[in-house]
Scaffold this motif. Sequence first.
Motif, mmCIF file in Angstrom:
data_model
loop_
_atom_site.group_PDB
_atom_site.id
_atom_site.type_symbol
_atom_site.label_atom_id
_atom_site.label_comp_id
_atom_site.label_asym_id
_atom_site.label_seq_id
_atom_site.Cartn_x
_atom_site.Cartn_y
_atom_site.Cartn_z
ATOM 1 N N ASN A 75 0.844 -1.190 0.000
ATOM 2 C CA ASN A 75 0.000 0.000 0.000
ATOM 3 C C ASN A 75 0.884 1.247 0.000
ATOM 4 O O ASN A 75 2.095 1.144 0.224
ATOM 5 C CB ASN A 75 -0.925 -0.019 1.224
ATOM 6 C CG ASN A 75 -2.248 0.682 0.966
ATOM 7 O OD1 ASN A 75 -2.354 1.557 0.113
ATOM 8 N ND2 ASN A 75 -3.265 0.299 1.720
ATOM 9 N N LYS A 266 -0.637 -0.762 -4.461
ATOM 10 C CA LYS A 266 -0.583 0.450 -5.266
ATOM 11 C C LYS A 266 0.613 0.380 -6.223
ATOM 12 O O LYS A 266 1.742 0.748 -5.866
ATOM 13 C CB LYS A 266 -0.485 1.681 -4.352
ATOM 14 C CG LYS A 266 -1.616 1.798 -3.319
ATOM 15 C CD LYS A 266 -2.964 2.010 -3.979
ATOM 16 C CE LYS A 266 -4.102 2.399 -3.049
ATOM 17 N NZ LYS A 266 -4.236 1.782 -1.773
ATOM 18 N N LYS A 269 2.524 3.794 -7.027
ATOM 19 C CA LYS A 269 2.984 4.703 -5.968
ATOM 20 C C LYS A 269 4.440 5.092 -6.232
ATOM 21 O O LYS A 269 5.135 4.442 -7.021
ATOM 22 C CB LYS A 269 2.803 4.053 -4.594
ATOM 23 C CG LYS A 269 3.687 2.847 -4.320
ATOM 24 C CD LYS A 269 3.474 2.339 -2.900
ATOM 25 C CE LYS A 269 4.290 1.089 -2.628
ATOM 26 N NZ LYS A 269 4.193 0.672 -1.219
#
Length: 373
Positions: A75, A266, A269
Amino acid sequence: MHHMLKKTALNEEHRKIGGKMVDFGGWDLPVQYAGLMAEHTAVRTACGIFDVSHMGEILIEGPGSVEFVNFLTTNDSSTLAIEQAQYSAFCHESGGIVDDLVVYRLAQEKFFLVVNASNTDKDFSHIQNALKNFSAVKPIVQNLSSEYSQIAVQGPKAEAILQKLTNTKLNEIKTYWCKEGKVLDSKAIIARTGYTGEDGFEIYIPWNDAPKVWNALLEVGKPEGLLPCGLGARDTLRLEMKYALYGHELNDDTNPLEVGLGWVTKLNKPGTFIGKEKIAALKTSGPKHALIGLKSLGRGIPRQGYEVYADDKTTKIGHITSGTSSPSLKYPIGVAFVDKKFETIGNKLWVKVREDFHECEIVKTPFYKKEQG
């Protein structure tokens, strides 16, 4: 060979109130006290408290911590505000899952990672290896698992009950946020998180302070219907929500995209993260497996490891990862890891129980939903 079970600071308290103790990943923990049904119902209707002190706590802080936590986890932890938490995962280079975890940002350069008990040592060595391979500024990493006890206070009355023991304004803590404060006179991290599908808190306090906090919760909660809850209710509550459990839905060979963790992965990112290439490749080629929710159409309970077949009863399409008789819904439910083409809601499948086939239907999850008021 009998190994010494690890004990939480609440071990004697569990025994005093009749906790039925079991070996859970090397820890001596209560599977139930009054009974699973009563405990499960208390959490859904009033409040339950759980000793989750076996969970691991890892602190990553100082310069480089923002970049390093983002390199470690799937994440995007760089977007967290101070006092905000997020659900995440650590992966191997292979894209398989090392563990799922919750990341709390306690300060600009201070991250508190909460990991699964049976994985704490594995996770910590994974983190230390990652640190060796991290080319930027290296933060300070400490395993603080032996310093913290953790108590989960879960259910619709959790806020009112816990508020009696703290001056921290609990109504100001949003879901998946935390505050540092005190519970009684113990320094605490108070987080509005949990594993039950109910409102509630997970509190992190100094290891030895657990008995007085636990007993105070039992005392102030009793008039409200609070019960101490064991691992049995923890499992049925999380299963009704289809929350993943490491060693069941998640393991070293499952890719986050195959087990419903795409939302905490993600790929775009900043920087890279361990496992990114393999996860991105699977996204491109398309996952071949999915986790589905099953409702048993008979009395048979689907259990972990049972084989799942298509409706011709000959094509093996996967296996059960978790199953139980749902206390809230009054019928057996299960989660299965199956070939993706069989994931359609309403499809009928067969679960093989020894020599018998039990019919199941694929249902929408979470299995349990709060009544619309």
